[in-house]
Design an enzyme around this catalytic site. Structure first.
Site, PDB file in Angstrom:
ATOM      1  CB  SER A 195      -0.685  -0.041   0.841  1.00 41.80           C
ATOM      2  OG  SER A 195      -2.107   1.003   1.221  1.00 41.80           O
ATOM      3  CG  ASP A 197      -6.438  -2.876  -3.515  1.00 43.60           C
ATOM      4  OD1 ASP A 197      -6.954  -1.834  -3.394  1.00 43.60           O
ATOM      5  OD2 ASP A 197      -5.064  -3.341  -3.610  1.00 43.60           O
ATOM      6  CG  HIS A 240      -5.476  -2.257   0.300  1.00 45.21           C
ATOM      7  ND1 HIS A 240      -4.944  -2.451  -1.022  1.00 45.21           N
ATOM      8  CD2 HIS A 240      -4.749  -2.426   1.353  1.00 45.21           C
ATOM      9  CE1 HIS A 240      -4.099  -1.345  -0.699  1.00 45.21           C
ATOM     10  NE2 HIS A 240      -3.811  -1.240   0.883  1.00 45.21           N
TER      11      HIS A 240
END
Length: 533
Positions: free
Chosen positions: A245, A472, A502
């Site tokens: 991320s 995602d 995610h």
């Protein structure tokens, strides 16, 4: 993930929060204002000497204590299944890299040693994103997921500056934060807008009061410099890194600053480095809407097994929107004396969309809220906001705001945010207003942002593996290609995971895990364009 579903939601929430993902911060150099100007040669020599002393520091590793409140609380991490203990230490870094001989702060570190010391490559450093997630608290929770990588690496993570035990940013009290998250985050009339803006400015003032000295130095570029110092202290000639991320943005900034020091670097759940904070927020609105569409389609496909009403995905979504509309007018009972408001419900829905594993919690939470019980959606919102069951907040959101606002130049007025709402609403009927008004997150912040977008070009770096997930919600799929292109030809190697949730590696997909393992353990770079299903 091998955790309970609600804990999985909390961990997923830790790696990216529902706020604009912004650019990175760069510090300049300056002379000592209290002494005579130094020549560039003398200044550079002195700074190099100071950094050299810090690079040669010796770490003392000890059994890990229980996580602090700022890290999320809980118990000390248990040993891994083979008995390997988690060890913790701290490392000194300059507060200001323009003055490396000046004040230092300490970064909290954690590690689990490699299984096969004779075949050990080095330390594999993890950043789980946010920005603002405590790596010291998060790595043990995922430790078994990376067990194969531990055959040749020490697994290492850290609390980046401003996070957890690393000069963690302090802002408001727990009671103030409860009130903050109950504030209407999708204001309609002028009174609601004023209350929303005042709440943001009050939060910024509290951060300045309690952490003003550190705020100018809580930025992505300084965190990247910390990682290079960490690399040296850990004894590695090259950086071996796994960024998830926001951790992909941190990795990209590192590669730009230190291209020759890149060893093997993985990016998973990739931030698009070509987007400014407004564009990133709009992308998140589209990403969460896509995840919600996938959830509602799954509900319809399961027929009577799904407890939510509606014969089409759109009808299921309309039921969720209707619940949110009712909550704006009248909150419902949540946990104890706390109520589920519209804003908290939106946050809870988003938290459950981070992983397909938590879709059943979303279904159950919406169904129960329709019946007047908001406890589960509130618990999901708490996981994303960093609120523990005992009522204490970790510093995830404070650090997130501090890092984002130190990185991004963009500052919006209420009128500017309001003007952009139609575009956000078009991107997502459910999340559009929430993320559109979220553009005000840095309004009144006491530190100016560094730039519009980060520079992640890394000419001369070794190949970097960039993994995009087509489903995602938090870091939309197209960001992976943008990152691979921005890193440069021959550097960014993009691969695709056709999945939900995610990130990709922690989905458990065997194809993704094999590709990552082959790359990190044996240096085998997958062919660009590889697709895992």
């Amino acid at each position: 993930m091998r955790t309970s579903a609600l804990r999985a939601a909390a961990l997923a929430a830790a790696v990216t929060v529902l706020l604009p993902i912004t650019a990175c911060s760069e510090s300049g150099t300056k002379d000592d204002p209290d002494g005579p100007p130094r020549s560039p040669v003398a200044a550079n020599a002195a700074e190099a000497s100071s950094l050299g002393r810090l690079a040669s520091q010796k770490l003392t590793w000890k059994p890990c204590p229980a996580p602090s409140t700022a890290q999320g609380g809980g118990k000390a991490p248990s040993p891994l299944p083979d008995g390997t203990p988690w060890e913790c230490s701290s490392m000194k870094v300059p507060l200001d890299y323009a003055n490396p001989g000046g004040e230092t702060i300490e970064l909290a570190l954690i590690r689990a040693r490699a299984k096969n010391p004779d075949k050990r490559i080095g330390s594999l450093i993890f950043n789980f994103g946010g920005p603002g997630a405590s790596g010291v608290a998060t790595l043990p929770a995922f430790g078994t997921d990376y067990d194969k990588l531990r055959t040749r690496y020490d697994l290492v993570s850290f609390d980046p500056r401003g996070v957890g035990r690393s000069a963690g940013v302090k802002c408001e009290t727990d009671r103030q934060l409860d009130a903050r998250y109950e504030t209407d985050a999708t204001p309609d009339g002028s009174a609601d807008v004023n209350a929303f803006v005042n709440e943001i400015k009050t939060f910024a003032s509290a951060c300045k009061k309690n952490s003003g000295k550190e705020l100018p130095y809580i930025g992505t570029a300084n965190a990247a410099r910390d990682m290079d110092l960490m690399r040296q202290v850990l004894g590695d000639k090259k950086l071996y890194y796994f960024g998830i991320s926001y951790g992909t943005e941190l990795g990209g900034v590192y590669a730009n600053l230190f291209p020759k020091n890149v060893g093997r670097l993985v990016m998973d759940g990739v931030v698009d480095p070509t987007l400014d904070s407004e564009q990133s927020s709009l992308g998140q609105a589209k990403g969460f809407q896509l995840a919600l569409d996938n959830f509602t389609k799954d509900c319809v496909d399961r027929g009577a097994a799904c407890s939510l009403p509606g014969s089409t995905g759109k009808e299921v979504e309309q039921g969720i929107s209707g619940l949110l509309t009712r909550l704006e007018k009248k909150p419902i009972p949540g946990i104890g004396s706390r109520q589920l408001t519209q804003s908290l419900a939106i946050t809870g829905i988003a938290a459950a969309l981070y992983s397909k594993e938590t879709w059943p919690l979303l279904e159950q939470g919406v169904d129960e809220a329709d019946g007047g019980n908001g406890a589960l959606l509130l618990a999901l919102a708490d996981s994303l906001n960093g609120r523990e069951a005992d009522g204490h907040y970790n510093n995830l959101m404070a650090a997130n705001t501090a890092i984002n606002c130190a990185d991004s130049k963009q500052r919006f007025t209420a009128d500017q945010a309001k003007a952009k709402l139609p575009e956000f609403q078009s991107a997502s009927p459910v999340f559009g207003d929430y993320l559109g008004w979220g553009l005000l997150a840095c309004t009144g912040w006491p530190v100016a942002g560094a730039w519009e977008i980060p520079d992640v070009s890394a000419r001369g770096a070794a190949p970097i593996l960039v993994i995009g997930n087509t489903g995602d919600p938090a870091t939309p799929y197209k960001g992976a290609k943008a990152m691979a292109d921005a890193l440069g030809k021959g550097v960014g190697v993009e691969m695709t995971y056709e999945g939900q949730g995610h990130g990709a590696y922690n989905s458990g997909n065997a194809c993704v895990q094999k590709a990552v393992g082959d790359y990190l353990l044996d240096g085998k770079v997958p062919a660009a364009g590889t697709v895992c299903k």
